[in-house]
Design a protein around this motif. Structure first.
Motif, mmCIF file in Angstrom:
data_model
loop_
_atom_site.group_PDB
_atom_site.id
_atom_site.type_symbol
_atom_site.label_atom_id
_atom_site.label_comp_id
_atom_site.label_asym_id
_atom_site.label_seq_id
_atom_site.Cartn_x
_atom_site.Cartn_y
_atom_site.Cartn_z
ATOM 1 N N LEU A 202 42.921 -29.659 6.326
ATOM 2 C CA LEU A 202 44.153 -28.888 6.151
ATOM 3 C C LEU A 202 44.834 -28.635 7.489
ATOM 4 O O LEU A 202 46.068 -28.690 7.598
ATOM 5 N N TYR A 203 44.047 -28.414 8.521
ATOM 6 C CA TYR A 203 44.610 -28.176 9.861
ATOM 7 C C TYR A 203 45.373 -29.401 10.353
ATOM 8 O O TYR A 203 46.471 -29.296 10.906
ATOM 9 N N VAL A 204 44.793 -30.585 10.142
ATOM 10 C CA VAL A 204 45.450 -31.830 10.549
ATOM 11 C C VAL A 204 46.748 -32.023 9.769
ATOM 12 O O VAL A 204 47.779 -32.424 10.326
ATOM 13 N N PHE A 205 46.731 -31.724 8.459
ATOM 14 C CA PHE A 205 47.933 -31.862 7.634
ATOM 15 C C PHE A 205 49.038 -30.931 8.140
ATOM 16 O O PHE A 205 50.205 -31.330 8.221
ATOM 17 N N VAL A 206 48.691 -29.704 8.469
ATOM 18 C CA VAL A 206 49.676 -28.729 8.936
ATOM 19 C C VAL A 206 50.328 -29.195 10.238
ATOM 20 O O VAL A 206 51.556 -29.113 10.403
ATOM 21 N N THR A 207 49.521 -29.685 11.169
ATOM 22 C CA THR A 207 50.062 -30.067 12.483
ATOM 23 C C THR A 207 50.774 -31.411 12.457
ATOM 24 O O THR A 207 51.820 -31.584 13.088
ATOM 25 N N GLU A 208 50.233 -32.402 11.714
ATOM 26 C CA GLU A 208 50.791 -33.751 11.740
ATOM 27 C C GLU A 208 51.915 -33.960 10.726
ATOM 28 O O GLU A 208 52.898 -34.634 11.025
ATOM 29 N N VAL A 209 51.756 -33.417 9.513
ATOM 30 C CA VAL A 209 52.732 -33.666 8.450
ATOM 31 C C VAL A 209 53.792 -32.570 8.392
ATOM 32 O O VAL A 209 54.998 -32.849 8.358
ATOM 33 N N LEU A 210 53.346 -31.302 8.383
ATOM 34 C CA LEU A 210 54.302 -30.204 8.314
ATOM 35 C C LEU A 210 54.888 -29.850 9.682
ATOM 36 O O LEU A 210 55.884 -29.133 9.763
ATOM 37 N N ALA A 211 54.245 -30.356 10.752
ATOM 38 C CA ALA A 211 54.717 -30.124 12.122
ATOM 39 C C ALA A 211 54.833 -28.635 12.438
ATOM 40 O O ALA A 211 55.821 -28.159 13.005
ATOM 41 N N LYS A 212 53.798 -27.884 12.042
ATOM 42 C CA LYS A 212 53.756 -26.452 12.291
ATOM 43 C C LYS A 212 52.521 -26.107 13.118
ATOM 44 O O LYS A 212 51.586 -26.907 13.249
ATOM 45 N N ASN A 213 52.491 -24.874 13.653
ATOM 46 C CA ASN A 213 51.359 -24.456 14.484
ATOM 47 C C ASN A 213 50.218 -23.903 13.638
ATOM 48 O O ASN A 213 50.278 -23.891 12.405
ATOM 49 N N GLU A 214 49.185 -23.414 14.328
ATOM 50 C CA GLU A 214 47.971 -22.959 13.656
ATOM 51 C C GLU A 214 48.223 -21.812 12.678
ATOM 52 O O GLU A 214 47.488 -21.652 11.701
ATOM 53 N N ALA A 215 49.251 -21.012 12.930
ATOM 54 C CA ALA A 215 49.535 -19.868 12.050
ATOM 55 C C ALA A 215 49.794 -20.339 10.622
ATOM 56 O O ALA A 215 49.414 -19.649 9.662
ATOM 57 N N TRP B 202 48.394 -22.770 9.090
ATOM 58 C CA TRP B 202 47.105 -23.044 8.444
ATOM 59 C C TRP B 202 46.628 -21.771 7.744
ATOM 60 O O TRP B 202 46.159 -21.802 6.605
ATOM 61 N N GLY B 203 46.804 -20.636 8.421
ATOM 62 C CA GLY B 203 46.444 -19.357 7.818
ATOM 63 C C GLY B 203 47.342 -18.994 6.644
ATOM 64 O O GLY B 203 46.869 -18.479 5.625
ATOM 65 N N TYR B 204 48.643 -19.286 6.764
ATOM 66 C CA TYR B 204 49.570 -18.998 5.668
ATOM 67 C C TYR B 204 49.192 -19.771 4.401
ATOM 68 O O TYR B 204 49.234 -19.224 3.293
ATOM 69 N N ILE B 205 48.855 -21.050 4.584
ATOM 70 C CA ILE B 205 48.520 -21.886 3.417
ATOM 71 C C ILE B 205 47.224 -21.406 2.781
ATOM 72 O O ILE B 205 47.114 -21.340 1.552
ATOM 73 N N ASN B 206 46.239 -21.057 3.589
ATOM 74 C CA ASN B 206 44.992 -20.506 3.041
ATOM 75 C C ASN B 206 45.263 -19.223 2.257
ATOM 76 O O ASN B 206 44.727 -19.025 1.159
ATOM 77 N N THR B 207 46.118 -18.362 2.823
ATOM 78 C CA THR B 207 46.445 -17.105 2.149
ATOM 79 C C THR B 207 47.174 -17.362 0.841
ATOM 80 O O THR B 207 46.894 -16.720 -0.184
ATOM 81 N N ALA B 208 48.117 -18.316 0.856
ATOM 82 C CA ALA B 208 48.864 -18.659 -0.360
ATOM 83 C C ALA B 208 47.935 -19.174 -1.446
ATOM 84 O O ALA B 208 48.095 -18.849 -2.630
ATOM 85 N N PHE B 209 46.931 -19.958 -1.045
ATOM 86 C CA PHE B 209 45.979 -20.497 -2.013
ATOM 87 C C PHE B 209 45.175 -19.372 -2.665
ATOM 88 O O PHE B 209 45.023 -19.332 -3.892
#
Length: 397
Positions: A236-249, A251-258
């Protein structure tokens, strides 16, 4: 839902789960401070799953010899002793190998409790309240998952990793007291005739294979366990940085949303329990196709906010599917069959998740994170097609 023993079960399990998270957060802080290696941290969930796999495989030997309540209490007591030993060891000079050995031992002991806890639940509530009971159990579990990681992180930040582990041992004492108060209405009796260990270990597997409903449900469970690997931190971290082009924060948002989606799904299932109860087959079919579609859309999107919505909806559908499968299984199986079935289920999920973590990590490195999510969507589509193909088996009456 007002049954005394059921309250003791969910409260004891919630406190134990909260302690499990505190201990992992404390251990990760210790490991990272010592090794400064992400790979070592990735070994923690792998070793944890392998411990559960070994325990799940061997647990039929214990289930046939001890009552479910005794297994729950003994498992928690032994985990408490190991936790205190770990806290004592971690306060001084430590070895990564030794710390991971503690992880394996705790996961192995916890593996006794998981099948026993799942098998105990339908004994403590009437059959017509199973959907509501499973939903409530899931709501409590997701609430703990949502809050305990943040609380555990705060505890470690204010104190130390060994203190968080010691706190877990204290929480386990409260869990032991609650679990000891459960009154199991099903009287435990030892098998009348001795059987070979090999026969005991394979009894649950043979039961699942011979029964069309059990077999179909566990095909769905196995495919979903493998597909769910895409939600581990490393991928998920790789997807956030490479595909969504977002920072580590993010990754936490997506985990929280899940987790919010899972919590919402549990609340909705509890609210519409009677409707789900009367249409378990349709619930499994719709949720299976829904999860596959949502995962595919998540893998294709490059819009961060849309990704949050998709992952939240995925959590809702996963909760719906999981509660429906659990209820379907609990309504169909006897009190004697359920412990063996859940032991096999834990073995299947643990080994597939552990192996899938390594395999999907390698695939993500080779083909990219987007491809991994599309592969997971394909596995979930296969699960949905199996549910449709064998829908006649998904009947509890």
């Amino acid at each position: 839902m007002k049954h005394r023993s059921f309250r003791f079960l969910w409260m004891g399990q919630a406190i134990a789960d909260c302690g499990d998270i505190f201990y992992i957060v404390g251990l990760i802080a210790i490991l990272y401070g010592q090794s400064n290696s992400p790979f070592v941290l990735a070994l923690v969930p792998f070793v944890n799953m392998m411990g559960r796999f070994g325990s799940g495989f061997l647990s039929p030997l214990l289930i046939n010899r001890f009552s479910l309540k005794r297994l729950l209490v003994t498992s928690q007591a032994l985990k408490t002793i190991v936790l205190w030993l770990l806290a004592s060891y971690a306060s001084g000079a430590t070895s990564v190998t030794a710390l991971l050995s503690f992880v394996f031992a705790i996961a192995f002991l916890d593996g006794w409790a998981a099948p026993a806890s799942h098998a105990m639940l339908p004994r403590l509530v009437p059959k017509e309240e199973l959907v509501k009971a499973n939903s409530f159990f899931s709501i409590v579990s997701e609430t703990v998952n949502l809050g305990a990681w943040a609380v555990g992180g705060g505890i470690v930040a204010l104190t130390t990793g060994p203190f968080a582990i010691l706190l877990t041992g204290t929480l386990y004492l409260f869990a032991i007291a609650l679990l000891a108060g459960i009154s199991d209405p099903v009287k435990f009796t030892l098998p009348k005739r001795e059987t070979k260990a090999v026969s005991e270990l394979t009894a649950g597997w043979r039961l699942i294979w011979k029964h069309p409903l059990y077999r179909t449900l566990h095909i769905l469970i196995a495919l979903e366990a493998l597909a769910n690997v895409v939600w581990i931190a490393s991928i998920l971290y790789v997807f956030v940085t490479e595909v969504l082009a977002k920072n580590e924060a993010w990754w936490g948002y997506i985990n929280t949303a899940f987790f919010i989606g899972m919590l919402t799904g549990g609340i909705l299932c509890a609210r519409f329990a009677s409707l789900i109860e009367s249409s378990l087959q349709q619930a499994i079919l719709v949720s299976s196709f829904g999860i596959s579609l949502l995962t595919a859309l998540f893998g294709m999107t490059a819009w961060p906010w849309f990704a949050l919505v998709l992952v939240g909806c995925t959590g809702v559908f996963q909760q719906w599917k999981g509660i429906s499968i659990d209820t379907c299984l609990q309504k169909a199986a006897t009190a004697e069959e359920l412990p063996a079935i859940y032991a096999v289920q834990q073995t299947i999920v643990s080994i597939l998740f552990a192996a899938g973590s390594l395999a999907f990590g390698a695939i993500a490195e080779w083909a990219g994170a987007r491809f991994v999510y599309m592969l997971a969507a394909a596995l979930l589509a296969l699960s949905a097609l199996c549910a449709w193909r064998y829908r006649r088996h998904l009947q509890t009456n």
